[in-house]
Design an enzyme around this catalytic site. Structure first.
Site, PDB file in Angstrom:
ATOM      1  N   LYS A  10     -43.925  16.368 -10.919  1.00 33.08           N
ATOM      2  CA  LYS A  10     -45.041  15.807 -11.496  1.00 33.08           C
ATOM      3  C   LYS A  10     -46.414  16.595 -11.033  1.00 33.08           C
ATOM      4  O   LYS A  10     -46.237  17.313 -10.216  1.00 33.08           O
ATOM      5  CB  LYS A  10     -45.372  14.314 -11.373  1.00 33.08           C
ATOM      6  CG  LYS A  10     -44.218  13.425 -12.155  1.00 33.08           C
ATOM      7  CD  LYS A  10     -44.504  11.985 -12.307  1.00 33.08           C
ATOM      8  CE  LYS A  10     -43.677  10.969 -13.047  1.00 33.08           C
ATOM      9  NZ  LYS A  10     -44.186   9.834 -12.892  1.00 33.08           N
ATOM     10  N   TYR A  50     -43.229   9.752 -23.192  1.00 31.98           N
ATOM     11  CA  TYR A  50     -43.219   8.529 -22.523  1.00 31.98           C
ATOM     12  C   TYR A  50     -43.725   7.163 -23.623  1.00 31.98           C
ATOM     13  O   TYR A  50     -44.121   5.998 -23.300  1.00 31.98           O
ATOM     14  CB  TYR A  50     -44.537   8.415 -21.492  1.00 31.98           C
ATOM     15  CG  TYR A  50     -44.206   8.656 -20.275  1.00 31.98           C
ATOM     16  CD1 TYR A  50     -42.904   8.176 -19.409  1.00 31.98           C
ATOM     17  CD2 TYR A  50     -45.011   9.625 -19.450  1.00 31.98           C
ATOM     18  CE1 TYR A  50     -42.849   8.614 -18.218  1.00 31.98           C
ATOM     19  CE2 TYR A  50     -44.529  10.261 -18.365  1.00 31.98           C
ATOM     20  CZ  TYR A  50     -43.477   9.637 -17.603  1.00 31.98           C
ATOM     21  OH  TYR A  50     -43.307   9.970 -16.236  1.00 31.98           O
ATOM     22  N   ARG A  86     -32.025   8.768  -9.375  1.00 29.86           N
ATOM     23  CA  ARG A  86     -33.135   7.381  -9.130  1.00 29.86           C
ATOM     24  C   ARG A  86     -33.096   6.992  -7.776  1.00 29.86           C
ATOM     25  O   ARG A  86     -34.105   6.744  -7.069  1.00 29.86           O
ATOM     26  CB  ARG A  86     -32.423   6.367 -10.033  1.00 29.86           C
ATOM     27  CG  ARG A  86     -32.672   6.691 -11.607  1.00 29.86           C
ATOM     28  CD  ARG A  86     -33.860   6.845 -12.199  1.00 29.86           C
ATOM     29  NE  ARG A  86     -34.705   5.658 -11.970  1.00 29.86           N
ATOM     30  CZ  ARG A  86     -35.882   5.277 -12.388  1.00 29.86           C
ATOM     31  NH1 ARG A  86     -36.328   6.242 -13.362  1.00 29.86           N
ATOM     32  NH2 ARG A  86     -36.592   4.166 -12.350  1.00 29.86           N
ATOM     33  N   THR A  92     -40.626   3.004  -8.040  1.00 31.85           N
ATOM     34  CA  THR A  92     -41.792   3.735  -8.755  1.00 31.85           C
ATOM     35  C   THR A  92     -43.161   3.732  -7.950  1.00 31.85           C
ATOM     36  O   THR A  92     -43.837   4.598  -7.943  1.00 31.85           O
ATOM     37  CB  THR A  92     -42.147   2.831  -9.991  1.00 31.85           C
ATOM     38  OG1 THR A  92     -40.727   2.790 -10.621  1.00 31.85           O
ATOM     39  CG2 THR A  92     -43.118   3.373 -11.085  1.00 31.85           C
ATOM     40  N   ARG A 103     -40.082   9.771  -3.228  1.00 29.31           N
ATOM     41  CA  ARG A 103     -41.424   9.016  -3.604  1.00 29.31           C
ATOM     42  C   ARG A 103     -42.129   8.603  -2.204  1.00 29.31           C
ATOM     43  O   ARG A 103     -43.302   8.663  -2.057  1.00 29.31           O
ATOM     44  CB  ARG A 103     -41.288   7.884  -4.573  1.00 29.31           C
ATOM     45  CG  ARG A 103     -41.081   8.514  -6.003  1.00 29.31           C
ATOM     46  CD  ARG A 103     -40.766   7.680  -6.987  1.00 29.31           C
ATOM     47  NE  ARG A 103     -41.278   8.153  -8.378  1.00 29.31           N
ATOM     48  CZ  ARG A 103     -40.656   7.469  -9.392  1.00 29.31           C
ATOM     49  NH1 ARG A 103     -39.804   6.342  -9.316  1.00 29.31           N
ATOM     50  NH2 ARG A 103     -40.835   7.955 -10.547  1.00 29.31           N
ATOM     51  N   ASN A 113     -46.661   9.728  -8.474  1.00 33.98           N
ATOM     52  CA  ASN A 113     -45.639   9.386  -7.912  1.00 33.98           C
ATOM     53  C   ASN A 113     -44.561  10.674  -7.866  1.00 33.98           C
ATOM     54  O   ASN A 113     -43.530  10.316  -7.581  1.00 33.98           O
ATOM     55  CB  ASN A 113     -45.018   7.919  -8.062  1.00 33.98           C
ATOM     56  CG  ASN A 113     -44.305   8.066  -9.625  1.00 33.98           C
ATOM     57  OD1 ASN A 113     -44.515   9.086 -10.235  1.00 33.98           O
ATOM     58  ND2 ASN A 113     -43.895   6.935 -10.102  1.00 33.98           N
ATOM     59  N   HIS A 116     -40.094  12.501 -11.777  1.00 34.06           N
ATOM     60  CA  HIS A 116     -39.436  11.505 -12.931  1.00 34.06           C
ATOM     61  C   HIS A 116     -38.016  11.844 -12.805  1.00 34.06           C
ATOM     62  O   HIS A 116     -37.465  12.985 -12.399  1.00 34.06           O
ATOM     63  CB  HIS A 116     -40.223  12.174 -14.059  1.00 34.06           C
ATOM     64  CG  HIS A 116     -39.320  11.626 -15.274  1.00 34.06           C
ATOM     65  ND1 HIS A 116     -39.570  10.034 -15.965  1.00 34.06           N
ATOM     66  CD2 HIS A 116     -38.269  11.980 -15.903  1.00 34.06           C
ATOM     67  CE1 HIS A 116     -38.621   9.951 -16.638  1.00 34.06           C
ATOM     68  NE2 HIS A 116     -37.701  10.832 -16.960  1.00 34.06           N
ATOM     69  N   GLU A 127     -34.512  12.849 -23.421  1.00 30.47           N
ATOM     70  CA  GLU A 127     -35.441  13.491 -22.641  1.00 30.47           C
ATOM     71  C   GLU A 127     -34.945  14.876 -22.393  1.00 30.47           C
ATOM     72  O   GLU A 127     -35.887  15.967 -22.584  1.00 30.47           O
ATOM     73  CB  GLU A 127     -35.615  12.797 -21.049  1.00 30.47           C
ATOM     74  CG  GLU A 127     -36.240  11.624 -20.972  1.00 30.47           C
ATOM     75  CD  GLU A 127     -36.435  10.828 -19.941  1.00 30.47           C
ATOM     76  OE1 GLU A 127     -36.920   9.579 -20.024  1.00 30.47           O
ATOM     77  OE2 GLU A 127     -35.694  11.153 -18.802  1.00 30.47           O
TER      78      GLU A 127
HETATM   79  N1  UDP Z   1     -46.730   3.984 -13.857  1.00 28.15           N
HETATM   80  C1  UDP Z   1     -48.117   3.920 -13.816  1.00 28.15           C
HETATM   81  N2  UDP Z   1     -48.423   2.389 -13.310  1.00 28.15           N
HETATM   82  C2  UDP Z   1     -47.341   1.502 -13.462  1.00 28.15           C
HETATM   83  C3  UDP Z   1     -46.095   1.684 -13.746  1.00 28.15           C
HETATM   84  C4  UDP Z   1     -45.802   3.232 -14.055  1.00 28.15           C
HETATM   85  O1  UDP Z   1     -49.041   4.760 -13.638  1.00 28.15           O
HETATM   86  O2  UDP Z   1     -47.662   0.243 -13.329  1.00 28.15           O
HETATM   87  C5  UDP Z   1     -46.322   5.285 -14.130  1.00 28.15           C
HETATM   88  C6  UDP Z   1     -45.526   5.954 -13.036  1.00 28.15           C
HETATM   89  O3  UDP Z   1     -46.151   7.476 -13.011  1.00 28.15           O
HETATM   90  C7  UDP Z   1     -44.155   5.918 -13.420  1.00 28.15           C
HETATM   91  C8  UDP Z   1     -44.227   6.208 -15.158  1.00 28.15           C
HETATM   92  O4  UDP Z   1     -45.659   5.555 -15.183  1.00 28.15           O
HETATM   93  O5  UDP Z   1     -43.584   6.962 -12.840  1.00 28.15           O
HETATM   94  C9  UDP Z   1     -43.058   5.638 -15.861  1.00 28.15           C
HETATM   95  O6  UDP Z   1     -43.264   4.292 -15.653  1.00 28.15           O
HETATM   96  P1  UDP Z   1     -41.533   3.727 -15.482  1.00 28.15           P
HETATM   97  O7  UDP Z   1     -41.677   2.013 -15.079  1.00 28.15           O
HETATM   98  O8  UDP Z   1     -40.514   4.240 -16.144  1.00 28.15           O
HETATM   99  O9  UDP Z   1     -41.083   4.097 -14.055  1.00 28.15           O
HETATM  100  P2  UDP Z   1     -40.150   5.224 -13.315  1.00 28.15           P
HETATM  101  O10 UDP Z   1     -38.950   5.171 -14.251  1.00 28.15           O
HETATM  102  O11 UDP Z   1     -40.736   6.404 -13.363  1.00 28.15           O
HETATM  103  O12 UDP Z   1     -39.843   4.841 -11.889  1.00 28.15           O
HETATM  104 MG    MG Z   2     -38.850   5.316 -16.360  1.00 30.21          MG
END
Ligand code: UDP
Ligand code: MG
Length: 138
Positions: A10, A50, A86, A92, A103, A113, A116, A127
């Site tokens: 990112k 997204y 993951r 996250t 992370r 973070n 992705h 994707e």
């Molecule tokens: N994100 C954020 N605030 C939140 C949750 C998510 O800014 O409360 C952002 C963060 O960059 C995250 C992305 O949105 O990686 C996508 O969210 P997701 O829940 O899919 O998390 P991921 O799959 O990336 O762990």
């Molecule tokens: Mg996600």
């Protein structure tokens, strides 16, 4: 069975010159890089990527962030690639991420973070197809 997943270094991590460190960890974890490219994306492209998060309170900030500077788009491959990436990424919110995860090591906040990774087979297929053409994946 060899599986493919989609990942992004990112913009926060690219800005902090962490791309090499993150790619090294991905390499050490046994992933092969099928395709990789550095790009700057538009807010509209980020919104499409997204789309599942449209309507959530963090959507506008997230898509601003993702279009704020260059990022690195990748297709990775190994046994169990989706779940294993993951796990390597961690939670996250870096505050909740396990020790040793990307992370935990490299992320600054729940939004910025560092990385992705696709969360399932369907999302990985969507994707990969969203960012890469077939000829880039040979
Ligand atoms: N994100 C954020 N605030 C939140 C949750 C998510 O800014 O409360 C952002 C963060 O960059 C995250 C992305 O949105 O990686 C996508 O969210 P997701 O829940 O899919 O998390 P991921 O799959 O990336 O762990
Ligand atoms: Mg996600």
């Amino acid at each position: 069975m060899i599986q493919r997943t989609f990942s992004i270094v990112k913009p926060d991590a690219v800005r902090k010159n962490l791309t090499g460190a993150i790619l090294t960890e991905i390499d050490k974890a046994g992933f092969g890089i099928v395709a990789i490219k550095k790009e700057s994306i538009t807010k509209r492209q980020a919104e499409g990527f997204y789309a599942v998060h449209r309507g959530k309170p963090f959507f506008d900030g997230l898509t601003d962030f993702m279009s704020s500077g260059p990022l690195v788009l990748m297709v990775l491959e190994k046994e169990n690639a989706i779940a294993d990436l993951r796990k390597l990424m961690g939670a996250t919110n870096p505050a909740n991420a396990e020790e040793g995860t990307l992370r935990k090591k490299f992320a600054a906040s729940i939004q910025e973070n560092a990385i992705h990774g696709s969360d399932g087979e369907d999302t990985a297929a969507f994707e990969i197809g969203y960012w890469f053409a077939g000829y880039e994946l040979i």
